[in-house]
Design a protein around this motif. Structure first.
Motif, PDB file in Angstrom:
ATOM      1  N   ASN A   1       0.513  -1.350  -0.414  1.00 47.15           N
ATOM      2  CA  ASN A   1      -0.355  -0.374   0.060  1.00 47.15           C
ATOM      3  C   ASN A   1       0.898   1.115  -0.133  1.00 47.15           C
ATOM      4  OD1 ASN A   1      -2.249  -1.905  -0.281  1.00 47.15           O
ATOM      5  ND2 ASN A   1      -1.979  -1.662   2.129  1.00 47.15           N
ATOM      6  N   GLU A   2       2.523   0.930   0.822  1.00 44.53           N
ATOM      7  CA  GLU A   2       2.938   2.501   0.985  1.00 44.53           C
ATOM      8  C   GLU A   2       3.310   2.383  -0.234  1.00 44.53           C
ATOM      9  OE1 GLU A   2       6.208   2.627   3.396  1.00 44.53           O
ATOM     10  OE2 GLU A   2       5.188   2.651   4.838  1.00 44.53           O
TER      11      GLU A   2
ATOM     12  N   GLU B   1       1.893   2.160  -3.740  1.00 45.24           N
ATOM     13  CA  GLU B   1       0.798   2.170  -4.588  1.00 45.24           C
ATOM     14  C   GLU B   1       0.635   3.396  -4.159  1.00 45.24           C
ATOM     15  OE1 GLU B   1      -2.215  -0.498  -3.892  1.00 45.24           O
ATOM     16  OE2 GLU B   1      -1.567  -1.764  -5.695  1.00 45.24           O
ATOM     17  N   ASN B   2       0.758   4.196  -3.190  1.00 48.22           N
ATOM     18  CA  ASN B   2       0.391   5.487  -2.495  1.00 48.22           C
ATOM     19  C   ASN B   2       1.410   6.514  -2.369  1.00 48.22           C
ATOM     20  OD1 ASN B   2      -2.430   4.806  -1.888  1.00 48.22           O
ATOM     21  ND2 ASN B   2      -1.004   4.468   0.203  1.00 48.22           N
ATOM     22  N   SER B   3       2.808   5.708  -2.598  1.00 51.09           N
ATOM     23  CA  SER B   3       3.763   6.587  -3.301  1.00 51.09           C
ATOM     24  C   SER B   3       3.618   7.299  -4.741  1.00 51.09           C
ATOM     25  CB  SER B   3       4.993   5.943  -3.296  1.00 51.09           C
ATOM     26  OG  SER B   3       6.024   7.029  -3.662  1.00 51.09           O
ATOM     27  N   GLU B   4       4.154   8.600  -5.177  1.00 51.57           N
ATOM     28  CA  GLU B   4       4.005   9.377  -6.308  1.00 51.57           C
ATOM     29  C   GLU B   4       5.340   8.949  -6.386  1.00 51.57           C
ATOM     30  OE1 GLU B   4       4.495  13.690  -5.321  1.00 51.57           O
ATOM     31  OE2 GLU B   4       1.687  13.204  -4.587  1.00 51.57           O
TER      32      GLU B   4
END
Length: 975
Positions: free
Chosen positions: A858-859, A861-864
């Motif tokens: 999840n980290e 996938e949520n990273s730019e």
């Protein structure tokens, strides 16, 4: 003539007469005729070449012959080229050596000055007789050293020190007259310094006065003194003062006088290289003089001071030589001023019309602005202004008035060079788009120049150096293919007898170097093909195409970067053999022709040649073979050096390559051999100091060895490096870098299961951070050393410790301490590998590991900045398969991962194999349900070619274990 003294005759050869045979056939008859006509005697004749003559040393003697004659002069026939070392002053009654002439004039100057001093002691003015002697002596200095009329109109070069002696003496003589006249005028005791002379004698003397002022001013212009311009200006100001006070027309400065002062200032620019402020002041001084000239002429006070285009051209030239960033703008303003003056009165101001020298000087100013600018935008603006001036030259008439001049090759070439300089500046700042635009503009101008020349304009003949400039710009912006196209066009133009000069060694080397830096697989072969073309041209008689060691080195470097295994290394070594063979052939010719001494030294292999071949073997992927070849090549280097080839002297680089070959050789005693090489290196020819590359190779040797104390030895080397590089007098070349520490961390990660390895690795990581923060580590820390420590903890199953390193890494990056150490997807994947490797029957432990893996996904996938890749999903399939015991829950997790992986376009062979292995516990039912439509028609394979393209769209390099379209083996699918 002094019959009892013997002086040598010195013959200075032109470039066409430097072979020994032509000397004998062409020089000897001329020498005999000249000696006979002048009735001179000599004991010896020295023949020298201009290339051996320098301004600071007597020319080397190439050959000599004897004759029963005596002389005191240098041969002044057309076969000789005048040089700075041995000029003479020839008078009608006989020739005297330059030193004798100078000494004679200095003696006469001292005698005359002593007479003046005696008159001054008696409080008497300078008599007309003394004045005449002063003017005559000044003219003698002028005729001897800096007059354009010396030697029958042909310029002769002198020692600058000789000219300076003459200028100081002439200036001292002139000061006598000027000071005496100032005294007379200021005291109002006379209105004319020549009182008492008859009219003819007075006119003659006063003409000598004005001429003498001009001669001394001209002498200052040629003197090379830093203050020459100001010295000349002082004479001008004195003349103006005496003219205006005494109304003596012979003190009236004329255009020649003013231009002489401007010339002195302009020439001063070459003597002020170390004083930029002083240089900028010179154009200001010149502009003030020009303004005064315009004022004096316009007010009628001195119509003869009206400046011409030569005066303005000298100001523009001075601006172009200054370091003023606004030189181009100021030069163009002067051009506009000249144009306005001419257009206002074309008949009266015809001599101020801009000519080809005016435009060339303005373009040169813009070119130098383009080359000296730190930003490519300034360079581009300067180049475009230069191009605008070029277009302006083509507008031949304005309102019926002939305004401009026809462009020639010089002005067009200057604009081309401005654009190539812009391309270079843009490339340095990373703006490759602007670099390509500038290079394209230069090429378009060159094409136009070529077409004008082919259409019959002989003044537009392009020079080879301009082709090379454009070719170099294309090689560095568009790459070797476009550069080679320009080279081929140049060859074709030359071969079609257009009169355009053919390519030289520099032309071919530009393209070869571009290929050597190219990453394509055929780059080395393309470079070698051009080299072979050069060899063929040279053997066919095109001496300019003769390759040198720099050319061969570039091709060898191309093979060393090619990385096509042993084949590339063997080709690189064959090039070395070709160099040696050609050197031996030309060496035989050299020994039979003494005139070619030193001609072929630039073809002999040097240490760069050998080091590049050794690197080619290092990149051959054959460690054992590479080691044996590197040793042989290094021994050959040493042998050639001891035989007298200084260029092959082994250095720190070659020894470091040898140590690196040992480190990768997989020999058991490689570390000990590497240390022996370092000890020999320290004692070689006075001692060579190991640098960081040497030590890093030694560390690698220990890291790759299986000896029990290998890591302790490696860490001790770091301590030695730190000790050697510490302090103000430390050896900064031995300072540890990121490779040093990373190599140690790699070694520790390979030995992760040894006791205390994890703590040692983390301690080293902290040491790297401390050294960087304290300023003793001048290389940016990246994520690599953090990933090494995480690998160790992950392999040990200590995933919480791995996550702790990850969080520390994030903190140091976010607060700006380590801006280059941002976590990457590799960092997360490393922790996921550790999660998949956890083996436990504790359900709570299983749930914690699974939760951590999902949280990490999840980290990502949520990273730019991060994107999950195939390796991420493959390891997550393994984590789910190992940590989830319930079949239904495991299948749901597999399906969720599969859908995410398809959404991200990361399905490849690695993901498929991990999915199948993880689902094997459930009979791989879900796997075949999902992949059954894409199986092979004849067997139980998943045919990757049949997968939807969208599933694989983001796979990097296609799959880690197989290429797209390649089938999976049965063992990967079956239990």
């Amino acid at each position: 003539m002094m019959s009892n003294q013997y002086y040598p005759i010195v013959v200075v050869l032109s470039k066409q007469l430097q072979s020994q045979e032509r000397c004998a056939t062409q020089i000897a008859p001329i020498l005999r005729r000249w000696v006979h006509n002048n009735q001179l005697l000599t004991k010896s004749c020295y023949i020298i070449r201009p290339s051996l003559a320098t301004a600071n040393s007597f020319p080397a003697v190439v050959s000599s012959c004897t004759a029963r004659y005596s002389s005191s002069s240098v041969l002044a026939e057309p076969i000789g080229a005048g040089i700075r070392n041995n000029p003479t002053y020839n008078k009608s009654e006989g020739a005297l050596p330059l030193k004798v002439s100078i000494d004679k004039l200095e003696k006469q100057t001292k005698v005359l000055l002593s007479k003046v001093k005696a008159l001054q002691h008696q409080q008497k003015g300078v008599t007309p007789s003394i004045r005449s002697q002063i003017y005559a002596l000044i003219k003698s200095w002028d005729d001897l050293l800096w007059s354009k009329k010396r030697g029958g109109g042909k310029p002769v070069m002198f020692y600058q020190a000789d000219i300076q002696r003459g200028v100081l003496a002439a200036n001292e003589l002139l000061d006598v007259v000027l000071l005496d006249d100032q005294r007379l005028y200021l005291s109002n005791t006379a209105t004319n310094p020549s009182t008492g002379l008859g009219s003819d004698e007075e006119s003659h003397t006063n003409n000598g006065l004005r001429n003498s002022c001009g001669m001394v001013i001209n002498g200052w212009a040629h003197s090379g003194f830093h203050d020459a311009g100001w010295k000349a200006k002082r004479i001008l100001e004195t003349m103006e003062e005496l003219y205006e006070r005494g109304n003596n027309k012979y003190y009236k400065p004329i255009l020649y006088t003013y231009n002489g002062v401007l010339n002195a200032f302009m020439r001063n620019m070459n003597q002020q290289k170390g004083s930029s402020n002083h240089i900028i002041n010179i154009p200001y001084e010149m502009e003030q003089i020009l303004n005064r000239m315009e004022l004096l002429a316009s007010t009628g006070r001195n119509p003869d001071a009206l400046p011409n285009n030569m005066a303005y051209n000298m100001l523009i030239t001075a601006l172009s030589r200054s370091h003023d960033p606004k030189a181009g703008e100021k030069s163009e303003q002067i051009l506009n001023r000249m144009q306005e003056l001419y257009e206002q009165s074309p008949r009266l101001r015809a001599n101020v019309r801009p000519d080809k020298f005016t435009f060339a000087s303005v373009l040169d100013a813009w070119y130098k602005v383009a080359t000296s600018s730190n930003h490519y935008r300034d360079s581009d603006a300067a180049a475009r202004r230069a191009e605008a001036i070029l277009r302006r030259m083509k507008n031949r008439k304005k309102d019926g008035v002939q305004c401009y001049v026809k462009p020639n090759s010089v002005v067009v070439s200057t604009v081309i060079c401005a654009f190539t300089a812009t391309a270079q500046n843009a490339r340095k700042t990373g703006n490759h788009g602007a670099a390509r635009v500038a290079a394209q503009r230069a090429f378009a101008l060159l094409e136009g120049q070529i077409q004008s020349y082919l259409d019959g304009d002989q003044d537009m003949q392009p020079k080879l150096i301009i082709f090379n400039r454009v070719m170099d710009a294309f090689a560095k912006t568009f790459g070797p293919v476009r550069a080679e196209e320009i080279l081929s066009n140049l060859e074709q133009l030359h071969q079609t007898c257009t009169g355009i000069e053919g390519p030289d060694v520099y032309s071919y080397t530009i393209v070869i170097t571009a290929w050597s830096k190219c990453a394509t697989r055929d780059a080395a072969e393309r470079a070698d093909a051009i080299l072979q073309r050069m060899e063929a041209l040279y053997l066919a008689g095109a001496t300019k195409a003769r390759p040198n060691n720099f050319t061969y080195n570039a091709v060898i470097i191309a093979y060393s970067r090619n990385r096509q295994g042993v084949v590339s290394a063997e080709k690189a070594e064959k090039l070395l053999e070709r160099m040696e063979r050609l050197t031996s052939i030309e060496g035989a010719e050299k020994s039979s022709n003494s005139a070619s001494v030193g001609k072929h030294d630039d073809l002999r292999p040097d240490k760069i040649t050998f080091s590049s071949v050794m690197v080619a073997w290092m990149n051959s992927n054959e460690p054992a073979l590479a080691y044996s070849r590197v040793i042989a090549l290094h021994e050959q280097m040493e042998r050639l050096y001891h035989e007298g080839n200084e260029k092959c002297k082994p250095d720190t680089v070659s020894f470091s390559i040898l140590i690196s070959a040992l480190a990768k050789s997989n020999e058991e005693d490689a570390p000990q051999k590497a240390e022996a090489v370092i000890n020999r290196m320290k004692k070689f020819e006075g001692g060579l100091r190991p640098n960081v590359y040497t030590y890093n190779s030694l560390i690698l040797a220990w890291v790759n060895s299986n000896q029990p104390d290998a890591m302790e030895k490696a860490e001790a080397i770091i301590e030695e490096m730190v000790k050697r590089s510490s302090g103000e007098n430390g050896d900064k070349d031995a300072k540890p870098d990121h490779v040093t520490f990373s190599t140690i961390l790699d070694g520790l990660s390979q030995r992760y299961n040894q006791e205390g390895v994890a703590d040692r690795a983390e301690a080293m990581l902290e040491q790297m951070i401390d050294r960087y923060c304290s300023g003793t580590y001048d290389v940016q820390l990246t994520s690599y050393p953090f990933n090494n420590v995480i690998v160790i903890y992950a392999r040990l199953g200590k995933i919480e410790e791995a996550v702790r390193i990850l969080r520390r890494m994030e903190t140091l990056h976010s607060n700006g301490t380590l801006p280059e150490a941002a976590p990457t997807v590799v960092t997360y994947n490393t922790i996921l590998v550790g999660c998949a490797a956890v083996s436990t029957q504790d359900e709570t432990r299983r749930r914690n590991v699974l939760s951590l893996a999902v949280f990490l996904l999840n980290e990502i996938e949520n990273s730019e900045t991060l994107q999950a890749d195939s390796f991420t999903y493959g390891e997550l399939f393994s984590v789910c398969g190992n940590m989830i015991t319930d079949d239904e829950e495991r299948s749901k997790s597999f399906l969720d991962l599969f859908q995410r992986c398809c959404r991200d376009g990361q399905i490849n062979g690695f993901v498929i194999s991990r999915f199948l292995a993880a689902d094997a516990l459930s009979g791989a039912a879900l796997f075949w349900k999902l992949f059954y439509p894409y199986r092979d028609d004849n067997d139980y394979y998943v045919d990757i070619k049949k997968l939807p393209a969208d599933w694989c769209r983001n796979v990097e390099g296609l799959p880690q274990h197989r290429k797209k379209g390649q089938k999976m083996s049965k063992t990967e699918f079956l239990d």
